[in-house]
Scaffold this active site. Structure first.
Site, PDB file in Angstrom:
ATOM      1  N   HIS A  42     -14.013  -1.488 -12.707  1.00 27.79           N
ATOM      2  CA  HIS A  42     -13.094  -2.335 -11.915  1.00 27.79           C
ATOM      3  C   HIS A  42     -11.651  -2.100 -12.382  1.00 27.79           C
ATOM      4  O   HIS A  42     -11.145  -2.793 -13.263  1.00 27.79           O
ATOM      5  CB  HIS A  42     -13.481  -3.801 -12.094  1.00 27.79           C
ATOM      6  CG  HIS A  42     -12.840  -4.712 -11.094  1.00 27.79           C
ATOM      7  ND1 HIS A  42     -13.521  -5.716 -10.452  1.00 27.79           N
ATOM      8  CD2 HIS A  42     -11.578  -4.777 -10.605  1.00 27.79           C
ATOM      9  CE1 HIS A  42     -12.717  -6.351  -9.630  1.00 27.79           C
ATOM     10  NE2 HIS A  42     -11.519  -5.797  -9.714  1.00 27.79           N
ATOM     11  N   HIS A 101      -7.512  -1.069 -10.886  1.00 28.36           N
ATOM     12  CA  HIS A 101      -6.583  -0.893  -9.765  1.00 28.36           C
ATOM     13  C   HIS A 101      -5.547   0.131 -10.237  1.00 28.36           C
ATOM     14  O   HIS A 101      -4.624  -0.214 -10.970  1.00 28.36           O
ATOM     15  CB  HIS A 101      -5.909  -2.221  -9.420  1.00 28.36           C
ATOM     16  CG  HIS A 101      -6.876  -3.312  -9.036  1.00 28.36           C
ATOM     17  ND1 HIS A 101      -7.230  -3.564  -7.733  1.00 28.36           N
ATOM     18  CD2 HIS A 101      -7.579  -4.205  -9.790  1.00 28.36           C
ATOM     19  CE1 HIS A 101      -8.096  -4.578  -7.684  1.00 28.36           C
ATOM     20  NE2 HIS A 101      -8.330  -4.977  -8.927  1.00 28.36           N
ATOM     21  N   ARG A 158      -3.363   1.766  -8.520  1.00 31.38           N
ATOM     22  CA  ARG A 158      -2.078   1.722  -7.782  1.00 31.38           C
ATOM     23  C   ARG A 158      -1.668   3.123  -7.290  1.00 31.38           C
ATOM     24  O   ARG A 158      -2.457   3.824  -6.743  1.00 31.38           O
ATOM     25  CB  ARG A 158      -0.965   1.092  -8.634  1.00 31.38           C
ATOM     26  CG  ARG A 158      -1.379  -0.191  -9.368  1.00 31.38           C
ATOM     27  CD  ARG A 158      -1.596  -1.370  -8.473  1.00 31.38           C
ATOM     28  NE  ARG A 158      -1.674  -2.618  -9.217  1.00 31.38           N
ATOM     29  CZ  ARG A 158      -2.317  -3.700  -8.801  1.00 31.38           C
ATOM     30  NH1 ARG A 158      -2.973  -3.717  -7.650  1.00 31.38           N
ATOM     31  NH2 ARG A 158      -2.333  -4.795  -9.528  1.00 31.38           N
ATOM     32  N   ASN A 161      -7.968  -2.106  -2.758  1.00 29.61           N
ATOM     33  CA  ASN A 161      -6.845  -2.895  -2.218  1.00 29.61           C
ATOM     34  C   ASN A 161      -5.508  -2.232  -2.532  1.00 29.61           C
ATOM     35  O   ASN A 161      -4.569  -2.853  -3.013  1.00 29.61           O
ATOM     36  CB  ASN A 161      -6.882  -4.334  -2.760  1.00 29.61           C
ATOM     37  CG  ASN A 161      -6.770  -4.403  -4.272  1.00 29.61           C
ATOM     38  OD1 ASN A 161      -7.112  -3.447  -4.961  1.00 29.61           O
ATOM     39  ND2 ASN A 161      -6.294  -5.521  -4.785  1.00 29.61           N
ATOM     40  N   GLU A 163     -13.888  -4.153  -4.394  1.00 24.30           N
ATOM     41  CA  GLU A 163     -14.225  -5.533  -4.384  1.00 24.30           C
ATOM     42  C   GLU A 163     -13.995  -6.128  -2.989  1.00 24.30           C
ATOM     43  O   GLU A 163     -12.955  -5.934  -2.369  1.00 24.30           O
ATOM     44  CB  GLU A 163     -13.446  -6.315  -5.449  1.00 24.30           C
ATOM     45  CG  GLU A 163     -11.933  -6.277  -5.344  1.00 24.30           C
ATOM     46  CD  GLU A 163     -11.255  -7.102  -6.441  1.00 24.30           C
ATOM     47  OE1 GLU A 163     -11.520  -8.322  -6.559  1.00 24.30           O
ATOM     48  OE2 GLU A 163     -10.469  -6.511  -7.192  1.00 24.30           O
ATOM     49  N   HIS A 222     -15.571 -10.329  -4.973  1.00 25.99           N
ATOM     50  CA  HIS A 222     -14.599 -11.230  -5.615  1.00 25.99           C
ATOM     51  C   HIS A 222     -14.878 -12.616  -5.030  1.00 25.99           C
ATOM     52  O   HIS A 222     -14.455 -12.921  -3.926  1.00 25.99           O
ATOM     53  CB  HIS A 222     -13.175 -10.759  -5.293  1.00 25.99           C
ATOM     54  CG  HIS A 222     -12.092 -11.641  -5.846  1.00 25.99           C
ATOM     55  ND1 HIS A 222     -11.031 -11.147  -6.567  1.00 25.99           N
ATOM     56  CD2 HIS A 222     -11.901 -12.987  -5.787  1.00 25.99           C
ATOM     57  CE1 HIS A 222     -10.233 -12.146  -6.917  1.00 25.99           C
ATOM     58  NE2 HIS A 222     -10.741 -13.280  -6.448  1.00 25.99           N
ATOM     59  N   HIS A 239     -15.739 -10.093 -12.166  1.00 22.02           N
ATOM     60  CA  HIS A 239     -14.928 -10.993 -12.997  1.00 22.02           C
ATOM     61  C   HIS A 239     -15.306 -12.481 -12.946  1.00 22.02           C
ATOM     62  O   HIS A 239     -14.475 -13.322 -12.601  1.00 22.02           O
ATOM     63  CB  HIS A 239     -13.437 -10.810 -12.701  1.00 22.02           C
ATOM     64  CG  HIS A 239     -13.047 -10.710 -11.230  1.00 22.02           C
ATOM     65  ND1 HIS A 239     -13.409 -11.639 -10.302  1.00 22.02           N
ATOM     66  CD2 HIS A 239     -12.306  -9.771 -10.573  1.00 22.02           C
ATOM     67  CE1 HIS A 239     -12.914 -11.296  -9.124  1.00 22.02           C
ATOM     68  NE2 HIS A 239     -12.246 -10.152  -9.264  1.00 22.02           N
ATOM     69  N   ASP A 268     -10.867  -5.152 -14.798  1.00 26.77           N
ATOM     70  CA  ASP A 268     -10.013  -5.585 -13.673  1.00 26.77           C
ATOM     71  C   ASP A 268      -8.557  -5.227 -13.980  1.00 26.77           C
ATOM     72  O   ASP A 268      -7.640  -6.019 -13.750  1.00 26.77           O
ATOM     73  CB  ASP A 268     -10.170  -7.088 -13.385  1.00 26.77           C
ATOM     74  CG  ASP A 268      -9.522  -7.479 -12.053  1.00 26.77           C
ATOM     75  OD1 ASP A 268      -9.059  -6.584 -11.310  1.00 26.77           O
ATOM     76  OD2 ASP A 268      -9.463  -8.684 -11.763  1.00 26.77           O
ATOM     77  N   HIS A 291       1.082  -4.981 -13.064  1.00 26.74           N
ATOM     78  CA  HIS A 291       2.297  -5.311 -12.310  1.00 26.74           C
ATOM     79  C   HIS A 291       3.436  -5.114 -13.307  1.00 26.74           C
ATOM     80  O   HIS A 291       3.226  -5.199 -14.520  1.00 26.74           O
ATOM     81  CB  HIS A 291       2.265  -6.759 -11.834  1.00 26.74           C
ATOM     82  CG  HIS A 291       1.108  -7.058 -10.912  1.00 26.74           C
ATOM     83  ND1 HIS A 291       1.088  -6.675  -9.602  1.00 26.74           N
ATOM     84  CD2 HIS A 291      -0.080  -7.675 -11.137  1.00 26.74           C
ATOM     85  CE1 HIS A 291      -0.053  -7.054  -9.034  1.00 26.74           C
ATOM     86  NE2 HIS A 291      -0.796  -7.658  -9.959  1.00 26.74           N
TER      87      HIS A 291
HETATM   88  O1  DOR Z   1      -5.475 -11.018 -10.349  1.00 31.83           O
HETATM   89  C1  DOR Z   1      -5.882 -10.148  -9.599  1.00 31.83           C
HETATM   90  N1  DOR Z   1      -5.151  -9.040  -9.348  1.00 31.83           N
HETATM   91  N2  DOR Z   1      -7.065 -10.297  -9.022  1.00 31.83           N
HETATM   92  C2  DOR Z   1      -7.505  -9.447  -8.050  1.00 31.83           C
HETATM   93  O2  DOR Z   1      -8.570  -9.659  -7.535  1.00 31.83           O
HETATM   94  C3  DOR Z   1      -6.644  -8.332  -7.590  1.00 31.83           C
HETATM   95  C4  DOR Z   1      -5.713  -7.938  -8.662  1.00 31.83           C
HETATM   96  C5  DOR Z   1      -4.622  -6.987  -8.208  1.00 31.83           C
HETATM   97  O3  DOR Z   1      -4.927  -6.020  -7.494  1.00 31.83           O
HETATM   98  O4  DOR Z   1      -3.467  -7.171  -8.620  1.00 31.83           O
HETATM   99 ZN    ZN Z   2     -10.921  -9.340  -7.885  1.00 27.33          ZN
END
Ligand code: DOR
Ligand code: ZN
Length: 444
Positions: free
Chosen positions: A80, A82, A84, A114, A165, A199, A244, A309, A313
């Site tokens: 899991h 991300h 980016r 996502n 997710e 999720h 999560h 997860d 950012h």
């Molecule tokens: O806190 C989160 N950030 N939960 C998620 O499910 C997505 C993730 C994100 O992509 O920033």
């Molecule tokens: Zn999530």
């Protein structure tokens, strides 16, 4: 759909004895000497052509590493993350995210859909695989998004590893499905025989002004109800994986309906450890209270998978007013290091860490397992037996901060991917990362 100029690597992991009759080009061989295996046996692990060729007494090899003073683990699969990239490259991209993974002992990451744009068409999946193929230093897989109009069969044959997710509550860059939409999507995913990752949360409207209100608006009770709803909407009996889970009760409820994932941030962090409106701790599902965090450890034996997860950012984004700051915590690099420090503190067993970060995700996702037996994928991470502390300045994610700052952790010295050393004492080299497509992949 565009043609793939290459095939996924999970279909044929070459298994070559290195004898003259073999027509495959041979890659440098490696022997890990004096590896302490779980259970107490000490063995030399010989590696050829990306897989373990022998466990016992090691013969000559192009490179030998003495592991007498090291903890040698099959490298982790973080199912899991991300990663980016694209318009979100200031947060992370495949280059920085995969460095962060390797430096944390993770050699395979499963990218969540996502992204901007989301991975919701075969062409988008294809483009994402090409992007990772060009820039990732670690092996990878890409999941399909799940929306009311996702072309499920098309995504499956395009090589999605799993679905989700799947947002059953809105979160960063993810819109929620209704119960009926979820039920319909699960029916299609079930027909493919694929895994749906979920999720599960409830998000109430209200003044989201600090960590405590964030915890109330996306409550533990709501998460538990969401798990139950997902189970009821899954009339098709699709294979489910709950992402999560943040409390003991949710873990137990989810375990009755599918496999269960927990993050290091819900195990190691509580909202009490942050200033009231410190958005570095803002994440969905939220950090819970210290009492709930401790209680989550009591469900340790019921947790199938630990995944990070990893949701980077930038620090600037996180410094916005709490209600405007994006939710998400970076963690791919600190996941195994935090768990190993807990092993050294005798809080958990090493065998559990290997099972929950490497063997279980491999089994759930159909990725060839890393390990010490002949034929196993030769991905390893070699750790010292001394504890360090998380220092954000030494981490590799582009986001430049870690909410785990100062916690005890053990970072790998050397990481091996497909039998090649790809990370050593802070230096990276490009090995041969693999793309792991799902079972439905059909090249056109
Ligand atoms: O806190 C989160 N950030 N939960 C998620 O499910 C997505 C993730 C994100 O992509 O920033
Ligand atoms: Zn999530």
């Amino acid at each position: 759909m565009a043609n793939y100029p290459f095939s996924p690597d999970c279909i044929t992991i070459p298994l070559c004895s290195g004898k003259k009759a073999c027509s495959m080009p041979s890659s440098p061989s490696l022997t890990l000497r004096n590896v302490s295996l779980v259970g107490g046996r000490i063995a030399d692990i010989s590696v050829r052509e990306g897989v373990v060729s022998h466990a016992g007494a090691g013969g000559p090899a192009d490179r030998t590493i003495d592991c007498s003073d090291l903890l040698v683990l099959p490298a982790a699969i973080d199912m899991h993350v991300h990663m980016r990239g694209g318009t979100q490259s200031a947060k992370e991209d495949w280059e920085s995210g995969s460095r962060s993974a390797l430096a944390g002992g993770v050699t395979v990451v499963v990218d969540q859909p996502n992204t901007i744009p989301p991975i919701s068409s075969p062409d988008a999946l294809h483009a994402r695989v090409l992007e990772a193929r060009s820039h990732s230093l670690c092996s990878f897989a890409v999941n399909s998004s799940v929306t009311f109009d996702t072309p499920v069969k098309g995504m499956w044959s395009a090589g999605a590893l799993a679905f989700g997710e799947t947002f059953f509550a809105p979160s960063s860059y993810g819109e929620a499905l209704s119960g009926e939409e979820l039920g319909a999507a699960l029916r299609e995913i079930q027909v493919c025989g694929a895994l749906a990752t979920i999720h599960a949360e409830e998000a109430a409207a209200g003044d989201d002004s600090d960590l405590l209100s964030h915890d109330r608006l996306r409550s533990a009770a709501g998460e538990l109800r969401a798990v139950d709803s997902v189970r009821r909407y899954n009339t098709a009996g699709c294979r489910l994986h709950f992402c999560h889970m943040s409390t003991n009760a949710s873990v137990r409820a989810a375990a009755a309906a599918g496999s269960v994932e927990v993050t290091p941030h819900h195990l190691f962090l509580s909202h009490e450890q942050f200033g009231p409106a410190d958005a570095l701790g803002k994440v969905n599902p939220p950090l819970r209270s210290e009492k709930e965090r401790r209680d989550l450890w009591a469900a340790w034996d019921t947790i199938d998978v630990i995944a990070s997860d990893h949701a980077p950012h930038t620090r600037t984004e996180k410094q916005a007013l709490f209600r405007d700051a994006p939710a998400g915590i970076p963690g791919v690099e600190t996941m195994v290091p935090l768990l190993l420090a807990a092993v050294l503190e005798k809080k958990i067993q090493l065998a559990d860490v290997i099972r929950k970060t490497s063997q279980a995700p491999a089994g759930l996702l159909g990725i060839p397992p890393a390990g010490f037996s002949p034929g196993d994928r030769a991905d390893f991470a070699l750790y010292p037996k001394t504890t360090d502390r998380v220092d954000p300045d030494t981490l590799h994610s582009r986001c430049g901060f870690s909410p785990f700052e100062g916690l005890p952790a053990i970072f790998p010295r050397t990481v091996i991917l497909g039998g090649e050393v790809v990370y050593e004492e802070g230096e990276f080299s490009r090995g041969s990362p693999a793309w792991f497509a799902g079972k439905g992949f059909f090249p056109r």
